[in-house]
Design a protein around this motif. Structure first.
Motif, PDB file in Angstrom:
ATOM      1  N   PHE A 138      -0.653  14.308  -7.941  1.00 28.29           N
ATOM      2  CA  PHE A 138      -1.200  13.088  -7.362  1.00 28.29           C
ATOM      3  C   PHE A 138      -1.878  12.235  -8.432  1.00 28.29           C
ATOM      4  CE2 PHE A 138      -4.686  10.821  -5.116  1.00 28.29           C
ATOM      5  CZ  PHE A 138      -3.875   9.949  -4.405  1.00 28.29           C
ATOM      6  N   ALA A 139      -2.638  12.887  -9.309  1.00 32.44           N
ATOM      7  CA  ALA A 139      -3.330  12.144 -10.367  1.00 32.44           C
ATOM      8  C   ALA A 139      -2.352  11.433 -11.281  1.00 32.44           C
ATOM      9  CB  ALA A 139      -4.214  13.086 -11.180  1.00 32.44           C
ATOM     10  N   ALA A 140      -1.154  12.026 -11.455  1.00 30.51           N
ATOM     11  CA  ALA A 140      -0.137  11.411 -12.317  1.00 30.51           C
ATOM     12  C   ALA A 140       0.706  10.389 -11.581  1.00 30.51           C
ATOM     13  CB  ALA A 140       0.764  12.502 -12.899  1.00 30.51           C
ATOM     14  N   GLY A 141       0.458  10.204 -10.277  1.00 32.69           N
ATOM     15  CA  GLY A 141       1.225   9.230  -9.512  1.00 32.69           C
ATOM     16  C   GLY A 141       2.553   9.759  -9.014  1.00 32.69           C
ATOM     17  N   ARG A 142       2.757  11.084  -9.120  1.00 35.16           N
ATOM     18  CA  ARG A 142       4.011  11.679  -8.616  1.00 35.16           C
ATOM     19  C   ARG A 142       3.801  12.005  -7.129  1.00 35.16           C
ATOM     20  NH1 ARG A 142       3.446  14.272 -13.734  1.00 35.16           N
ATOM     21  NH2 ARG A 142       2.517  16.112 -12.717  1.00 35.16           N
ATOM     22  N   VAL A 143       3.963  10.992  -6.284  1.00 35.20           N
ATOM     23  CA  VAL A 143       3.626  11.128  -4.873  1.00 35.20           C
ATOM     24  C   VAL A 143       4.878  11.045  -4.010  1.00 35.20           C
ATOM     25  CG1 VAL A 143       1.317  10.183  -5.190  1.00 35.20           C
ATOM     26  CG2 VAL A 143       3.190   8.645  -4.666  1.00 35.20           C
ATOM     27  N   HIS A 194       2.818  13.791   9.300  1.00 38.73           N
ATOM     28  CA  HIS A 194       3.156  12.373   9.458  1.00 38.73           C
ATOM     29  C   HIS A 194       1.930  11.492   9.677  1.00 38.73           C
ATOM     30  CE1 HIS A 194       7.286  13.741   9.640  1.00 38.73           C
ATOM     31  NE2 HIS A 194       7.011  14.489  10.678  1.00 38.73           N
ATOM     32  N   GLN A 195       0.751  12.000   9.366  1.00 37.60           N
ATOM     33  CA  GLN A 195      -0.447  11.184   9.462  1.00 37.60           C
ATOM     34  C   GLN A 195      -1.014  10.968   8.063  1.00 37.60           C
ATOM     35  OE1 GLN A 195      -3.003  13.096  12.490  1.00 37.60           O
ATOM     36  NE2 GLN A 195      -2.371  11.444  13.839  1.00 37.60           N
ATOM     37  N   LYS A 196      -1.434   9.750   7.808  1.00 30.58           N
ATOM     38  CA  LYS A 196      -1.889   9.373   6.478  1.00 30.58           C
ATOM     39  C   LYS A 196      -3.227  10.032   6.148  1.00 30.58           C
ATOM     40  CE  LYS A 196       0.468   5.027   7.358  1.00 30.58           C
ATOM     41  NZ  LYS A 196       0.309   3.631   7.818  1.00 30.58           N
ATOM     42  N   VAL A 197      -3.353  10.438   4.891  1.00 27.12           N
ATOM     43  CA  VAL A 197      -4.570  11.095   4.415  1.00 27.12           C
ATOM     44  C   VAL A 197      -5.257  10.252   3.350  1.00 27.12           C
ATOM     45  CG1 VAL A 197      -5.486  13.151   3.275  1.00 27.12           C
ATOM     46  CG2 VAL A 197      -3.631  13.375   4.934  1.00 27.12           C
ATOM     47  N   ILE A 198      -4.474   9.781   2.366  1.00 29.71           N
ATOM     48  CA  ILE A 198      -4.980   8.898   1.314  1.00 29.71           C
ATOM     49  C   ILE A 198      -4.036   7.711   1.205  1.00 29.71           C
ATOM     50  CG2 ILE A 198      -5.494   8.650  -1.150  1.00 29.71           C
ATOM     51  CD1 ILE A 198      -6.168  11.538  -1.312  1.00 29.71           C
ATOM     52  N   ARG A 246       0.866  -1.177   0.000  1.00 30.41           N
ATOM     53  CA  ARG A 246       0.000   0.000   0.000  1.00 30.41           C
ATOM     54  C   ARG A 246       0.901   1.225   0.000  1.00 30.41           C
ATOM     55  NH1 ARG A 246      -2.923  -3.228   4.225  1.00 30.41           N
ATOM     56  NH2 ARG A 246      -1.578  -2.236   5.771  1.00 30.41           N
ATOM     57  N   ASP A 247       0.576   2.195  -0.809  1.00 30.43           N
ATOM     58  CA  ASP A 247       1.322   3.451  -0.808  1.00 30.43           C
ATOM     59  C   ASP A 247       0.579   4.443   0.088  1.00 30.43           C
ATOM     60  OD1 ASP A 247       2.472   6.036  -1.465  1.00 30.43           O
ATOM     61  OD2 ASP A 247       3.389   5.039  -3.182  1.00 30.43           O
ATOM     62  N   CYS A 248       1.249   4.889   1.139  1.00 30.30           N
ATOM     63  CA  CYS A 248       0.648   5.802   2.111  1.00 30.30           C
ATOM     64  C   CYS A 248       1.439   7.108   2.159  1.00 30.30           C
ATOM     65  CB  CYS A 248       0.615   5.159   3.497  1.00 30.30           C
ATOM     66  SG  CYS A 248      -0.187   3.543   3.541  1.00 30.30           S
ATOM     67  N   SER A 249       1.948   7.533   1.006  1.00 30.92           N
ATOM     68  CA  SER A 249       2.810   8.719   0.963  1.00 30.92           C
ATOM     69  C   SER A 249       2.060  10.021   1.163  1.00 30.92           C
ATOM     70  CB  SER A 249       3.554   8.767  -0.381  1.00 30.92           C
ATOM     71  OG  SER A 249       4.367   7.626  -0.554  1.00 30.92           O
ATOM     72  N   MET A 250       0.765  10.031   0.899  1.00 26.80           N
ATOM     73  CA  MET A 250      -0.004  11.269   1.035  1.00 26.80           C
ATOM     74  C   MET A 250      -0.302  11.500   2.512  1.00 26.80           C
ATOM     75  SD  MET A 250       0.152  12.140  -1.973  1.00 26.80           S
ATOM     76  CE  MET A 250      -0.833  13.603  -1.929  1.00 26.80           C
ATOM     77  N   GLN A 251       0.567  12.307   3.139  1.00 28.86           N
ATOM     78  CA  GLN A 251       0.487  12.533   4.571  1.00 28.86           C
ATOM     79  C   GLN A 251       0.573  14.020   4.879  1.00 28.86           C
ATOM     80  OE1 GLN A 251       3.547  10.295   6.586  1.00 28.86           O
ATOM     81  NE2 GLN A 251       3.121   8.414   5.463  1.00 28.86           N
ATOM     82  N   GLY A 291       5.981  14.771   1.107  1.00 29.72           N
ATOM     83  CA  GLY A 291       5.991  16.220   1.239  1.00 29.72           C
ATOM     84  C   GLY A 291       5.030  16.948   0.324  1.00 29.72           C
ATOM     85  N   LEU A 292       4.280  16.216  -0.506  1.00 30.29           N
ATOM     86  CA  LEU A 292       3.423  16.860  -1.502  1.00 30.29           C
ATOM     87  C   LEU A 292       2.381  17.771  -0.853  1.00 30.29           C
ATOM     88  CD1 LEU A 292       1.993  15.318  -4.715  1.00 30.29           C
ATOM     89  CD2 LEU A 292       0.479  16.583  -3.218  1.00 30.29           C
ATOM     90  N   ILE A 293       1.723  17.299   0.200  1.00 31.82           N
ATOM     91  CA  ILE A 293       0.669  18.099   0.826  1.00 31.82           C
ATOM     92  C   ILE A 293       1.250  19.369   1.439  1.00 31.82           C
ATOM     93  CG2 ILE A 293      -0.985  18.148   2.733  1.00 31.82           C
ATOM     94  CD1 ILE A 293      -1.664  15.250   2.092  1.00 31.82           C
ATOM     95  N   ASP A 294       2.402  19.263   2.091  1.00 32.37           N
ATOM     96  CA  ASP A 294       3.011  20.458   2.679  1.00 32.37           C
ATOM     97  C   ASP A 294       3.384  21.476   1.606  1.00 32.37           C
ATOM     98  OD1 ASP A 294       2.764  19.541   5.244  1.00 32.37           O
ATOM     99  OD2 ASP A 294       4.776  18.676   5.325  1.00 32.37           O
TER     100      ASP A 294
END
Length: 654
Positions: free
Chosen positions: A439-444, A237-241, A229-234, A447-450
């Motif tokens: 995100f839609a392109a999978g470039r996750v 340090h808490q998972k979002v997606i 599972r990819d949990c990079s969207m944080q 640090g993306l959300i920050d």
């Protein structure tokens, strides 16, 4: 070992409801436990039996293992499922369950102890040949010594509570000058959350991705993984997606990571469901030598549904079977993955205000239709209260599609159909995130959300059309049985609706011949057709039909369009306007004051830290909103305050 006939769930909310659902399918009875705050909770209603275990604070209810075990004995339960959080990774509780002659649906106490402290776990993983991140994992907790270790490792570094999880007790430090304050804050949070202030120091991997492997072991020595599972969207340090499989995951990397996860589980004779988490170098294409062990979560994860959706396995059912002593039903080469799945976590929190947790009553809660690849896991219903005592997660939305793009489009649609009002939520933030170009392109990466926080949390100003829709919803019947519900807006020739604002917003609605004209402070809007059917409001403007979701309450109107929602409160001329004191600082959320940094008479500058509050086991610094002198500090360390309570009063300018 005999078959399990009754399970007590030592948890609450969404995960308790999730376990009950599988137990029912297996014909197993369930027992819920509940605190004072959860008397009428969904998990209590769904279970076959329920036992009250104490007051609302978790330390007086859900963390009292002896009361939970006593409840199991009194109800004749023969097994306890811990869910996640609370006592799920407490080895002393596992020992007590076994001593009471009950089955613990999870790993052994020895396995939990081995993986419970990050420093010891990493030493064990190194011995097992699992790659680990460079850092200091020893026992010396002297602040000067740890600062020296950080310098030797090289900045940026990550401070992590050794007993931590969920981002608690974790701080990113980018320069030596910030280390001491970050360490002290991490230690306080670690002590509060886990009763252990000890921290370890690790090299921070640039452009990191967070990828984890779901593992399952049985009592016969078999261990399998069920892919990643990819949990990079944080954020913080808490998972979002979360999603499965991970985008752009080469097969050789998947095999290497899966082998490492299985080796990690076998090193502690793991039984049950667990997750091995890896930090991954995301600066380029993923490679077999570019991932490192972070930690093992010795329990079911919040994000387990995405694994269930792509593999077809019910992980809770597998947990129960393993706890009964059964062998795993499949071997590694029999496990396949189909399609792509996403999960988003709907939280009661304010993205535009630092994601501070929120409380309130769920006056409106409408989930998307749970079919066609859309799944909703929740523990609340419309009318329930989000309290300050527990995690503010409202629900998890899970979607599955034949590929990543299809699943992402389905998630965007599901979020548009989701309606929630009564407390601030992250729904609009999630809607913006799932359509983000990177995100839609999978470039996750983590640090993306920050990096994109300002864009993702921006709230667009209302338009003339939004105001017009609010006014139409205010004057339009919502009852589908109304004989005019699906016809043009008739009635009074000219109606006025006034919403609160600064100044108040007056909107005029008028029907002339075949058109409905709405005059707003932002301009006039003309609709050639207006159709209302329950929560759906269809309008036609310039030959284009569009839909909005609207809900009218006794206090105002909720309008939801294109991922954004706004509540327009009716103006009540009889209500006296209230205003806060000039120069006063109020609590942005309910919580505890854990540190007071400033005092009366201090001169402070905008942004200076004045005190620290704790809410939902997370620290939040309260800073000065402007330059000035503190006239009065109205709270002390240890105080519990409600949202909006006065904290600090500043001296007024002469």
């Amino acid at each position: 070992m005999s078959m399990i006939k009754k399970i007590l769930i030592a948890n609450r909310g969404e995960i308790a409801c999730r376990v009950i659902r599988t137990a029912r399918e297996l014909g197993i009875e369930t027992v819920a436990v509940y605190s004072d705050a959860d008397l009428n909770a969904m998990h209590v209603e769904l279970a076959d039996q329920a036992v009250h275990i104490g007051a609302a604070p978790v330390g007086e209810s859900y963390l009292l293992g002896d009361r939970i075990i006593d409840a199991a004995k009194r109800t004749g339960a023969d097994a306890i499922h811990p869910g996640y959080g609370f006592l799920s990774e407490n080895p002393d509780f596992v020992d007590a369950v076994a001593k009471a002659g009950l089955i613990f649906i999870g790993p052994s106490a020895d396995a939990i102890r081995a993986m419970g402290l990050k420093d010891k776990a990493k030493a064990l993983m190194e011995k097992a040949g699992v790659p680990v991140v460079p850092g200091y994992h020893g026992d010396n907790q002297d602040a000067n010594f740890l600062a020296k270790q950080a310098n030797e490792i090289g900045y940026p570094v990550l401070i992590k509570a050794r007993a931590g999880g969920g981002g608690k007790g974790m701080r990113l430090v980018e320069k030596p000058a910030d280390f001491a304050n970050a360490l002290a804050s991490a230690q306080r949070e670690a002590q509060s959350s886990f009763g252990d202030p000890a921290c370890l120091i690790e090299k921070f991997i640039q452009n990191p991705r967070h990828i984890e492997m779901q593992v399952m072991g049985d009592a016969h020595g078999n261990v399998i993984h069920l892919f990643e599972r990819d949990c990079s969207m944080q954020r913080r340090h808490q998972k979002v997606i979360e999603e499965a499989p991970a985008p752009d995951m080469p097969e050789d990397v998947r095999q290497a990571m899966g082998a490492a996860a299985v080796a990690a589980a076998k090193a502690v004779n793991y039984q049950g469901a667990g997750t091995v988490e890896f930090i991954v170098d995301g600066s380029g294409p993923l490679r077999p030598d570019g991932f490192w062990f972070m930690e093992m979560n010795t329990r079911l994860q919040v994000e387990h549904p995405v694994t269930e959706e792509i593999t077809g396995f019910d992980l809770v059912a597998m947990q129960i079977a393993v706890a009964e002593g059964q062998a795993l039903p499949v071997t590694q080469d029999q496990i396949t993955a189909t399609g792509h799945a996403f999960e988003v976590r709907l939280y009661a929190e304010d993205p535009s205000n630092g994601f501070l947790p929120a409380t309130g009553t769920l006056d409106i809660l409408v989930f998307p239709t749970a079919d066609n690849g859309v799944r909703v896991d929740t523990g609340v219903r419309q009318g329930d209260v989000i309290s300050p005592h527990y995690d503010p997660m409202i629900a998890k939305l899970i979607v599955t599609g034949p590929n990543r793009n299809a699943a992402l489009l389905k998630m965007s649609k599901a979020l548009e159909e989701l309606v929630v009002h009564g407390c601030v939520t992250n729904r609009a933030f999630l809607s913006a995130l799932v359509i983000d170009a990177d995100f839609a392109a999978g470039r996750v990466d983590t640090g993306l959300i920050d990096r994109k926080g300002a864009d993702l949390t921006a709230r667009p100003d209302p338009t003339a059309q939004t105001l017009a829709l609010a006014a139409l919803a205010a004057v339009r019947p919502a009852d589908a049985e109304d004989p005019f519900a699906n016809f043009r807006l008739w009635g009074a020739a000219r109606q006025v609706v006034t919403f609160e604002g600064d100044p108040n917003i007056s909107i005029f609605v008028e029907t002339i011949a075949s058109e409905t004209n709405v005059t707003t402070p932002l301009g006039e809007v003309t609709f050639s057709a207006v159709l209302r059917n329950g929560p759906e409001l269809w309008v036609e403007e310039n030959g284009v039909k569009s839909r909005a979701i609207v809900h009218k309450t006794g206090h105002g109107v909720l309008v939801q369009t294109a991922g954004h929602d706004r509540f327009f409160k009716f103006f009540d001329p009889s209500a006296s306007a209230s205003s806060g004191k000039a120069g006063a600082l109020t609590a942005p959320m309910p919580g505890n004051v854990i540190a007071v940094v400033a005092k009366a008479g201090d001169s402070v500058s905008e942004g200076d830290r004045l005190l620290v509050m704790e809410a939902m086991k997370m620290e939040h610094a309260i800073t000065a909103a402007q330059d000035g002198v503190i006239a009065e500090m109205l709270v002390s360390e240890g105080d519990q305050v409600e949202q909006g309570a006065l904290l600090v009063r500043m001296q007024e300018d002469e």
